[in-house]
Design a protein around this motif. Sequence first.
Motif, mmCIF file in Angstrom:
data_model
loop_
_atom_site.group_PDB
_atom_site.id
_atom_site.type_symbol
_atom_site.label_atom_id
_atom_site.label_comp_id
_atom_site.label_asym_id
_atom_site.label_seq_id
_atom_site.Cartn_x
_atom_site.Cartn_y
_atom_site.Cartn_z
ATOM 1 N N GLU A 60 -50.081 -66.679 82.479
ATOM 2 C CA GLU A 60 -51.337 -66.257 83.091
ATOM 3 C C GLU A 60 -51.571 -64.776 82.830
ATOM 4 N N ALA A 61 -52.773 -64.340 83.135
ATOM 5 C CA ALA A 61 -53.075 -62.917 82.964
ATOM 6 C C ALA A 61 -52.248 -62.116 83.951
ATOM 7 N N PRO A 62 -51.698 -60.965 83.550
ATOM 8 C CA PRO A 62 -50.880 -60.190 84.468
ATOM 9 C C PRO A 62 -51.715 -59.619 85.617
ATOM 10 N N LEU A 63 -51.040 -59.422 86.768
ATOM 11 C CA LEU A 63 -51.692 -58.798 87.912
ATOM 12 C C LEU A 63 -51.983 -57.335 87.617
ATOM 13 N N LEU A 64 -50.985 -56.719 86.999
ATOM 14 C CA LEU A 64 -51.061 -55.272 86.798
ATOM 15 C C LEU A 64 -50.682 -54.959 85.358
ATOM 16 N N THR A 65 -51.483 -54.116 84.723
ATOM 17 C CA THR A 65 -51.155 -53.665 83.387
ATOM 18 C C THR A 65 -51.098 -52.144 83.394
ATOM 19 N N VAL A 66 -49.972 -51.600 82.972
ATOM 20 C CA VAL A 66 -49.836 -50.157 82.865
ATOM 21 C C VAL A 66 -49.540 -49.853 81.408
ATOM 22 N N GLU A 67 -50.375 -49.007 80.799
ATOM 23 C CA GLU A 67 -50.155 -48.673 79.394
ATOM 24 C C GLU A 67 -50.147 -47.174 79.226
ATOM 25 N N ALA A 111 -43.628 -35.490 84.897
ATOM 26 C CA ALA A 111 -42.898 -36.391 85.784
ATOM 27 C C ALA A 111 -42.789 -37.786 85.182
ATOM 28 N N VAL A 112 -43.865 -38.241 84.548
ATOM 29 C CA VAL A 112 -43.875 -39.557 83.923
ATOM 30 C C VAL A 112 -44.434 -39.375 82.520
ATOM 31 N N ARG A 113 -43.750 -39.946 81.517
ATOM 32 C CA ARG A 113 -44.175 -39.736 80.140
ATOM 33 C C ARG A 113 -44.306 -41.054 79.397
ATOM 34 N N GLY A 114 -45.516 -41.561 79.330
ATOM 35 C CA GLY A 114 -45.776 -42.741 78.524
ATOM 36 C C GLY A 114 -45.076 -44.000 78.993
ATOM 37 N N VAL A 115 -45.344 -44.388 80.222
ATOM 38 C CA VAL A 115 -44.729 -45.594 80.767
ATOM 39 C C VAL A 115 -45.688 -46.785 80.600
ATOM 40 N N SER A 116 -45.175 -47.876 80.085
ATOM 41 C CA SER A 116 -45.990 -49.094 79.937
ATOM 42 C C SER A 116 -45.221 -50.297 80.462
ATOM 43 N N PHE A 117 -45.897 -51.109 81.259
ATOM 44 C CA PHE A 117 -45.312 -52.398 81.657
ATOM 45 C C PHE A 117 -46.401 -53.277 82.253
ATOM 46 N N THR A 118 -46.096 -54.563 82.384
ATOM 47 C CA THR A 118 -47.021 -55.466 83.059
ATOM 48 C C THR A 118 -46.278 -56.166 84.187
ATOM 49 N N LEU A 119 -47.061 -56.629 85.155
ATOM 50 C CA LEU A 119 -46.466 -57.322 86.291
ATOM 51 C C LEU A 119 -47.222 -58.619 86.526
#
Lengths: 268, 312, 283
Positions: free
Chosen positions: C6-13, C28-36
Amino acid sequence: MAMIAVEDLSVAFGSGESLVHAVDGVSFQVEAGDTFGLVGESGCGKSTILRALSGLNDHWHGQIIIDGARLEPKRQRSFFKKVQMVFQDPYGSLHPRHTVNTTLMEPIAIHGLDRADQRIAQVLEQVGLGPAFRFRYPHQLSGGQRQRVAIARALILEPKILLLDEPTSALDVSVQAEILNLLADIRSQARLTCILVSHDLAVIAHMCHRLAVMNQGKIYEELTVDDLAGNRPRHSYTRQLLQASLGYDRRLAAAATLADDGLDSGAA
Amino acid sequence: MTGNAHSTAVSAPSHQGWHAWLTAEVTTSPRQASFQRMYFGWLRFLRNPLAVIGLVILVALLLVAILAPWLAQYEVNEQNLTTRLQPPSGDHWLGTDELGRDIYSRLVYGSRITLYIACLVAVIAAPLGLIIGTTAGYFGGWTDTVLMRITDVFLSFPGLVLALAFVAALGPGIENAVIAIALTAWPPIARLARAETLTIRSSDYIAATRIQGASSVRIIVKHVVPMCMPSVIVRITLNMAGIILTAAGLGFLGLGAQPPMPEWGAMLSTGRQYMIGSWWLAAMPGLAILLTSLAFNLFGDGLRDVLDPRTE
Amino acid sequence: MVAAAEAPLLTVEDLSIRFLTPHRIVEAVRGVSFTLGREKVGIVGESGSGKSMTGRAILKLTPANAMVEARALRFQELDIMAATERDMLRVRGRRISLILQDPKFSLDPIMRVGDQIAEAIPPDKREGKARTRECVLEMLAAVRIHNPRRVYDLYPHEISGGMGQRVMIAMMLMPEPAMLIADKPTSALDVTVRMQVLAIIDDLVTRRGLGLVFISHDLNLVATFCDRVLIMYAGRIVESCKASELRHARHAYTQGLLASLPRIAERRPRLAVLNRDPAWLTE
């Protein structure tokens, strides 16, 4: 003879209706050169025992014998040359307006020791902080460095007994490893007798020879670390702690909840 | 003034070297560590324009007091009945009073009295309040009860009324006024110091010092007092406005500085009788009192942002 | 992965967060990508690794001096980067809930526990007093409080830390969010209580099909509790793997962290110390 012998120690807070027995008839002995672990959850009385031993709390009953001498609630100044303590929170245990140098000068001044400069340089070396750290304020140090300063402050009086109150629970795991290694080194160099208080069974198992499991002011069980490692605890509470320290287990967690009925009504 | 020292330091020829020394992440001497701390505090202070205005006024007041003989146009008590009650003009910038004395010159010399009172009160009240407050807070129990009830007794009178009573007993005069004001100024400081001490007392660094065998006196003087200092300094600066007003009030009632001293409150008091025809007699010293109290308040506010340990 | 169907709830790119300090710019944060998806994802790292800041950025709760950039930051259909403060108010606590470390600071001390939970119901979903009370009691029971009627009328200072945390969770679940962010939810709790709280979160996530971002510094806990683990170091994700395979982690940092943990069953004279490789910062 045991270096530390505690006999029927009780500490109570409050009075009348609201009397709380923080420590309730606790007895244990620690041989010279041994490290004894006190493990339990917050409020079980483990830190209170350390505060009674160190002289921070003088409202206790029972008997404490250290190095053959029976202790009174009020301590002589010479007592503190023998027994020192490291606190849990490296952010709260250093005076925020004193540099490392000032902090380490204080015990030297109080006890009128000579060779102040040399002692400070030596103890900083011993805890793995170079002379570069000497004139910094606590806010310029990381948590691990602060805890090293706190250890240096305890060591500068060259004590025989070191009381450790959750010395690594406020630190990251990689820093915890460094501090635990440092404590192990110092312990063998200075042949220290230690009491380590922690809620973390793994830390206790790593550092100690023997340990006591505490709950609600009482020692439930005293056992050797080999018994613990071999998964041979006798008391169900120890077993529960042991399981919880291994991580989350869906099946066990569900079971633990069922045993919680008493907790709800107790807290309410 | 630490601020002045630093502004000259930064504009010194070796600008880069000083700046690097002050902002170095690793300090190598106790002097550098404390200078750096002051420097960063100074930068934080500069971010509050109102506080800077307050500081500028206070520095100006200090300069005026020091340079009074050169700044004043006339002698303080030089009377000239032919030019009495003159409005402000080129000859008399702020006009003249009922005896023909130059108001501007009297205000300039009066700044010395105001600063003298303010400093002396601070020097008496701050240590007194600190000692009583920290002792009560650190020992607790009976010591606390006794000391704090005494403080409450002092606090329960309005400051001016209490000061009046003291001056009435000691006799009028500027020294007695200072003592009287100081005796009314310490209780709030004692309360503040006690409250601070209660939180400091239970901290681990105090426990650690106790375990090193330090005596109670040593702990209070060397460990507790330095932690209370910032808030006490801020408090006394903020109270300074009230102290100046009380001093002026005593002067106004004829119980503080005695004529012909150019004390601002006393000047205001005499000026009151001529208010209808010659407003400047009362307005000028009134304005000076207002400006100085305001400056102390603004400065104190800025100081709080810099010194409050919670903001670090 | 679990959510692939299914489509992810959260997309971070490519999420980055920078701070300006007097000395320099802190990344503090450098180029974080993930999906949930509807799963439990753990973010592990030491203090200062940027894990909490990542959680905050999802809710647009970063401090005012933080500069947040991302190629994409999407929650269901909502573009969080473009969302206004008003949009976020409709998301925070309603569609995404945040569970924090210490319940004592998050509960209103002068309001009864039950009333606080009732407050959490969005106004458009309230249906009369009696029904609301019933909803709250049901929720209290769902977080395994055995005497909901009694606990309803207690004040926060009258309940224990563990129960406080359960009340917090009840509050967070009241508006029926699609996603939970738990920032070290159990580190202030004792081990035995911790297990109960985790069991409740676990149950609710599984039963209601929520997505969970679980931020923690406890490797053991994340490895046993979550489905997937992201390991953060100095603002980057250095490794992501199935939680069950964490013990066979490939990255030297993860291996170093695992080796530095004391263990009950295996006694070593010294613990392995993490030697930080500068290359980890850039690779």
